[in-house]
Structure formats: C-alpha cells, structure tokens
Design an enzyme around this catalytic site. Structure first.
Site, PDB file in Angstrom:
ATOM      1  N   SER A 196       0.902  -1.346  -0.089  1.00  0.00           N
ATOM      2  CA  SER A 196      -0.038  -0.034  -0.023  1.00  0.00           C
ATOM      3  C   SER A 196       0.993   1.394   0.118  1.00  0.00           C
ATOM      4  CB  SER A 196      -0.942   0.010   1.104  1.00  0.00           C
ATOM      5  OG  SER A 196      -2.019   0.836   1.032  1.00  0.00           O
ATOM      6  N   GLU A 318      -8.969  -4.891  -4.711  1.00  0.00           N
ATOM      7  CA  GLU A 318      -8.437  -4.056  -3.776  1.00  0.00           C
ATOM      8  C   GLU A 318      -9.448  -3.216  -2.769  1.00  0.00           C
ATOM      9  OE1 GLU A 318      -5.140  -3.748  -2.913  1.00  0.00           O
ATOM     10  OE2 GLU A 318      -3.865  -4.627  -4.610  1.00  0.00           O
ATOM     11  N   HIS A 388      -7.824  -5.639  -0.468  1.00  0.00           N
ATOM     12  CA  HIS A 388      -6.779  -4.732  -0.135  1.00  0.00           C
ATOM     13  C   HIS A 388      -5.946  -5.428   1.331  1.00  0.00           C
ATOM     14  CE1 HIS A 388      -3.640  -1.584  -0.565  1.00  0.00           C
ATOM     15  NE2 HIS A 388      -4.062  -1.081   0.703  1.00  0.00           N
TER      16      HIS A 388
END
Length: 433
Positions: A196, A318, A388
C-alpha cells in the site's frame, strides 16, 4: 554477527554501539526492537542517532508515530496498537535475524515498509512480525517506522519542507547500509518490501537517483500508484486547511492532540462532499526533495528506469477494503450493491491494477527483470473477496496475529493460509537472494 554468550539476551556490537535484544518467543530468531536510527524535531529533518557508550536495551517495541484512530481492524482484526503507544520520537526500527547466523555470513536483507495511507500504522504492530520470513528464508529482516500524516507529509514553507517521511526512510536505509552487517546481513543485498503506502513510498525512493544505491531489489505490493503524487498546489491547499483548523496556533509548538485534530479536519475538507476525493491529503509531493525533477503528471517514469529487479502486483478486489471501512460507502453498498460493486472494480483497476501493470511494462522495456502477480484467493465467508491487504497474513504467517481477521472469515488457517503462505514466503525470500 558478534553476539555474547547470553542466549536469552543476545548482544550485538554495531558501529554505533552495543545493543541487547532477545530471543523471539517462537525460538530460532533473535530480535532487536525499537532501535532508534535517527532523531528529529517536529517538522525537522532527521539526524542520525549518534554512537553511544554502554549497551542499549532493544527488548521493547518502539512507539508508533502519533496518529488518528484506524479502521483497519474491521479488515485485519485486532492488533497490539494500544500496547505500543504513540510518541513523536518514533524513528525506530526492528531487526530480526536467525539465532544461529555465523560471523562470516552475509544474509539477504528484507526491509519492510508498512502501509496505512501515510497516516496510520507502525513497525512493531503484531501483524508485521517478520520472524517466519527470517526463519524459513534465512534472511535478516528490518521493519522501519517513519513519520505519518501531518508530521511526515505536511508541506508548508516556513514550517515543514514536506516529504519528511521519505527523509526518514532514507535515514533508515543509510542506517541499514552501515549497521546490518553486524546482524549478519549483507548491505549489498537489500530488498525493499512494501504494501500500500509502503509500496508507493518505495516507488518514490526508486525515483531519486541519489538513493538507488541503498537497495538492490524491490517488491511492491498493492501500491496506490494511480493516486500519483501531490503537487505544490494541492500541498498548499492542505496546508491552508491545517492553518484554518489551528485558528492561528503555531503547528510547530501546539499540543499533539490539537495537531492531530487539525490533521483530521484538513483530511475531511480535502476529501470534499461525501468524501469523493480519494487522493490522500498527506502524501509525497512532486518536485520536493528527494523528488526534485519528478513530474506529478507522470510520476513513475524515473522509477521504471531505476534498474532495480522488481516483483510488483495487486489483489483482485483491492477497493473492497475501502468500501468496507468507510461507513458512508458501506451504507450505500447495502442500498445499491450492484453499482457499488462496479465502482469498486473500477477503482481497483484505476488506482492499483493498471498503474502497476504500466510500471512493470515500462521497467521491463527498460531492461529490468520484472515479475508480476495477481493475488486472487478469498475467504468463503468474508464477503470481501481478494481485498486490499489480503496477502499480508500469508506473507507474515502469524496465526495469533491474523486468525481473527474478518477478511479471513470461514477460511482454515492450516488448509488455506499456511500452505500458500509457505509458498509466498519462499518466493519473496528466493527473490531477495
């Protein structure tokens, strides 16, 4: 590694002095926690931690950077964040190495840079315990803390130069280069691993020619590359929101709670009505050290030409994470599930998948060795798909830390997570070699 004979409290002599660590609770790994690699005044550049006399204790995790409350527990499950506490003196790192590393060994080094949208997270969160990577891959692992939110990313001339989080990461990598051999690591075999915002930060470091020699390879997991970089204009707008929130108070001296409240209010204003602006308020800014010469219009050209062998990839779903942790979007999804699902897929493609593919293609065209992946596994009862952060339990393999994660609902740790996790860790550590 030069270690004393005390097996329960190993001491390593580094270029800046001796440090006392401990044996990891699962055995086979020694760990040195909360090592200060630099110091910094608020909104000041980091200065390396000087050498000291005596033996410094490194058996206690370091504090997190001061931050607002996180919603990631709704995805990742409970963590030890409350136990760690928060402090502006947060430029700390943690080193783990095999307990039986030989003095003449030079093991590959994995440097983990945590995510959290540049506003949350910490190096010693229980989610990010690197012991399994160290034990199975025979590597030395370093987890790095850096300044977050307003403390790390405010760009306000006369107050903060901006990109201080990148300055922190640079200082940490210089510490690794100078110190890691004392722990059995090879300073010429450093692989950066980030997820991330951590992956986004690595792409920024790749973009700075003067920093490229500090690491050899990179693994970019689910970087929000499609959000690009901040600009002088966007940074000035955020700084204005902070000024308004502080109502004349000096951000350099105001109490940390007031500063975080100003951060919160600036983030709300930056997001706009309904929070539709997904670009982070506090983020690296193009054209500011170390990103001088990097264009916000096409920010990853320099990263693609850095020459670092690369693994880069994303998960299949995600954006489901962000729908789930945003109350307004979650309510909208209950009323209009199909449009929200389509929007999530579009956001996944535009923010994560397509930019990662573009960076990989450009790097390969420039002659770099590139591997790509797409993580598609999902738990049967989570309703989150391959969201995610879904790959993190597999990467770190800490059952106790991850087994209550909502994104793993209905999955078997032994039958689902463990086999794929063993393979994933082997792939990452093999690449580091």
């Amino acid at each position: 590694m030069t270690v004393t004979t005390d097996a329960e409290a190993p001491v390593v002599v580094t270029p800046s002095g001796a440090v006392r660590g401990r044996v990891h609770r699962d055995g086979g790994v020694v760990e040195f926690l909360g090592l200060r690699y630099a110091r910094a005044d608020r909104f000041g550049l980091p200065t390396p931690e000087p050498a000291g006399d005596g033996t410094r204790d490194a058996r206690t995790p370091g504090p997190q950077c001061p931050q607002l409350a996180s919603r990631m527990d709704a995805i990742a499950g409970p963590s030890n964040a409350d136990d760690l506490g928060q402090d502006e003196d947060c430029l700390r790192l943690t080193v783990r190495a095999p307990a039986d590393v030989r003095p003449d060994e030079r093991l590959p080094v994995l440097v983990w840079i945590h995510g959290g949208a540049y506003v949350i997270g910490g190096v010693d969160l229980s989610w990010y315990d690197t012991a399994r990577l160290v034990r199975e891959g025979r590597v030395v692992a370093v987890g790095v803390g850096y300044r977050l939110g307003i403390l790390g990313w405010l760009r306000a001339p006369g107050v903060s130069p901006g990109n201080l989080g990148l300055a922190d990461l640079t200082a940490a990598l210089r510490w690794v280069h100078e110190h890691i051999a004392a722990f059995g690591g090879d300073p010429d075999a450093v692989t950066l691993v980030g997820e991330s915002a951590g992956a986004h930060a690595i792409a920024c470091l790749m973009s700075a020619p003067d920093l490229r020699g500090l690491f050899r390879r990179v693994i970019l997991q689910s970087g929000q590359l499609g959000l690009g970089l901040g600009t002088e204009r966007s940074a000035a707008r955020v700084a204005g929101h902070v000024d308004d929130a502080l109502d004349g108070a000096d951000p350099r001296t105001v109490g940390i709670d007031d500063l975080l409240e100003a951060q919160r209010r600036a983030m709300v204003r930056h997001a706009g009505p309904g929070g539709i602006n997904s670009a982070p308020a506090f983020t690296p800014v193009a054209g500011v050290e170390p990103l001088v010469g990097v264009s916000a219009a096409d920010p990853w050209v320099a990263a693609a030409h850095s020459g670092h062998p690369m693994i880069i990839g994303t998960t299949a779903d995600e954006a489901n994470t962000f729908v789930h942790i945003a109350p307004a979007l979650r309510r909208l999804a209950r009323r209009f599930p199909t449009p929200v699902a389509w929007g999530s897929r579009l956001a996944t493609h535009r923010v994560f998948t397509w930019p990662a593919q573009r960076l990989a293609t450009r790097a390969a065209a420039a002659g770099t060795t590139v591997s790509t992946y797409r993580f598609t596994w999902s738990a049967p009862d989570s309703g989150l798909g391959a969201c995610h952060a879904i790959e993190l339990p597999f990467l770190f393999g800490g059952r106790e830390a991850w087994q209550e994660a909502p994104m793993l609902a209905g999955a078997s740790w032994d039958d689902d997570v463990e086999p794929l996790g063993v393979a994933l860790r082997a792939w990452w550590c093999g690449f580091a070699r």
